[in-house]
Design a protein around this motif. Structure first.
Motif, mmCIF file in Angstrom:
data_model
loop_
_atom_site.group_PDB
_atom_site.id
_atom_site.type_symbol
_atom_site.label_atom_id
_atom_site.label_comp_id
_atom_site.label_asym_id
_atom_site.label_seq_id
_atom_site.Cartn_x
_atom_site.Cartn_y
_atom_site.Cartn_z
ATOM 1 N N ALA A 121 38.493 3.535 -7.168
ATOM 2 C CA ALA A 121 38.619 4.946 -6.803
ATOM 3 C C ALA A 121 37.339 5.437 -6.132
ATOM 4 C CB ALA A 121 38.909 5.781 -8.051
ATOM 5 N N ALA A 122 36.193 4.954 -6.618
ATOM 6 C CA ALA A 122 34.916 5.342 -6.015
ATOM 7 C C ALA A 122 34.817 4.840 -4.583
ATOM 8 C CB ALA A 122 33.760 4.795 -6.852
ATOM 9 N N LEU A 123 35.258 3.625 -4.337
ATOM 10 C CA LEU A 123 35.229 3.065 -2.984
ATOM 11 C C LEU A 123 36.168 3.832 -2.054
ATOM 12 C CD1 LEU A 123 35.125 -0.742 -3.830
ATOM 13 C CD2 LEU A 123 33.372 0.528 -2.579
ATOM 14 N N GLU A 124 37.316 4.238 -2.571
ATOM 15 C CA GLU A 124 38.244 5.016 -1.752
ATOM 16 C C GLU A 124 37.658 6.385 -1.420
ATOM 17 O OE1 GLU A 124 41.436 6.161 0.522
ATOM 18 O OE2 GLU A 124 40.765 4.171 -0.128
ATOM 19 N N THR A 125 36.976 6.982 -2.373
ATOM 20 C CA THR A 125 36.308 8.258 -2.123
ATOM 21 C C THR A 125 35.238 8.103 -1.051
ATOM 22 O OG1 THR A 125 36.701 9.047 -4.378
ATOM 23 C CG2 THR A 125 34.874 10.061 -3.175
ATOM 24 N N ALA A 126 34.441 7.045 -1.172
ATOM 25 C CA ALA A 126 33.390 6.786 -0.177
ATOM 26 C C ALA A 126 34.000 6.530 1.195
ATOM 27 C CB ALA A 126 32.531 5.604 -0.617
ATOM 28 N N ARG A 127 35.107 5.802 1.229
ATOM 29 C CA ARG A 127 35.760 5.529 2.517
ATOM 30 C C ARG A 127 36.179 6.828 3.197
ATOM 31 N NH1 ARG A 127 40.357 5.553 5.109
ATOM 32 N NH2 ARG A 127 41.440 6.466 3.329
#
Length: 199
Positions: free
Chosen positions: A20-26
């Protein structure tokens, strides 16, 4: 007196979902570019503090690289179009059409994250994006080389240039139909380049 609340906070393991953190960063990198979002904003959106972000990902550039890897993996349906033995004159126009649709699908995250990242003013970020860009171009070149080895480099370069232009146009706000028209015009050139040479 010992502040037990502080100890709990300091000793608590990371309580966030990495995916979820990576998707937010993306989403943030895609919408604002690498330079347009800082570590504090990334951490806040992820629901963690900057030290936790560094502990989890190393640094902002390393986080960005992981986001690019995730973005590349999400493009698997595009990669899947280039099946061994398929006709590049048919497949590459399909690839461009699909890319045109993807690039303009969400105005908040228009264009290609990798292509736009390669234009970054930050040398580290641009280098990381170019590595993924080269990987994508290599896939296209290898696909073409299966049936047209002598034309693989120039056609792959042309397809990459068209995709780069469509990405920039999407970032500039061009609607999907304009990008699709560019893809269709490029298809004519691709078919001409791949046509058998008369003796």
């Amino acid at each position: 007196m010992v502040d037990t609340e502080k100890i709990r906070k300091r000793g608590r393991p990371r309580a966030f979902d990495r995916e979820a953190a990576l998707e937010t960063a993306r989403s943030l990198f895609h919408a604002h570019g690498y330079e347009g979002v800082g570590v504090a904003a990334l951490a806040e959106a992820m629901g963690i503090n900057p030290p936790s972000l560094y502990a989890a990902f190393g640094c902002k550039a390393a986080l960005y690289d992981e986001v690019l890897a995730r973005y590349d993996a999400a493009a698997a349906p595009l990669h899947a179009l280039m099946q061994p033995g398929a006709d590049p004159a048919v497949t590459l126009p399909q690839l461009l059409r699909e890319a045109a649709h993807i690039y303009a699908a969400d105005p908040q995250m228009a264009g290609c994250l990798v292509l736009e990242g390669a234009r970054s003013a930050d040398p580290d970020a641009a280098c990381r994006a170019r590595n993924w860009l080269d990987l994508g171009r290599g896939r296209i070149r290898d696909f073409i080389a299966c049936t047209h080895p002598q034309k693989a480099d120039v056609v792959a370069d042309y397809v990459a240039a068209v995709m780069s232009g469509m990405s920039a146009d999407a970032r500039a706000g061009h609607p999907p139909e304009r990008l699709a028209a560019v893809a269709d015009m490029a298809a004519l050139a691709i078919r001409a380049m791949l046509a058998p040479t008369s003796a």
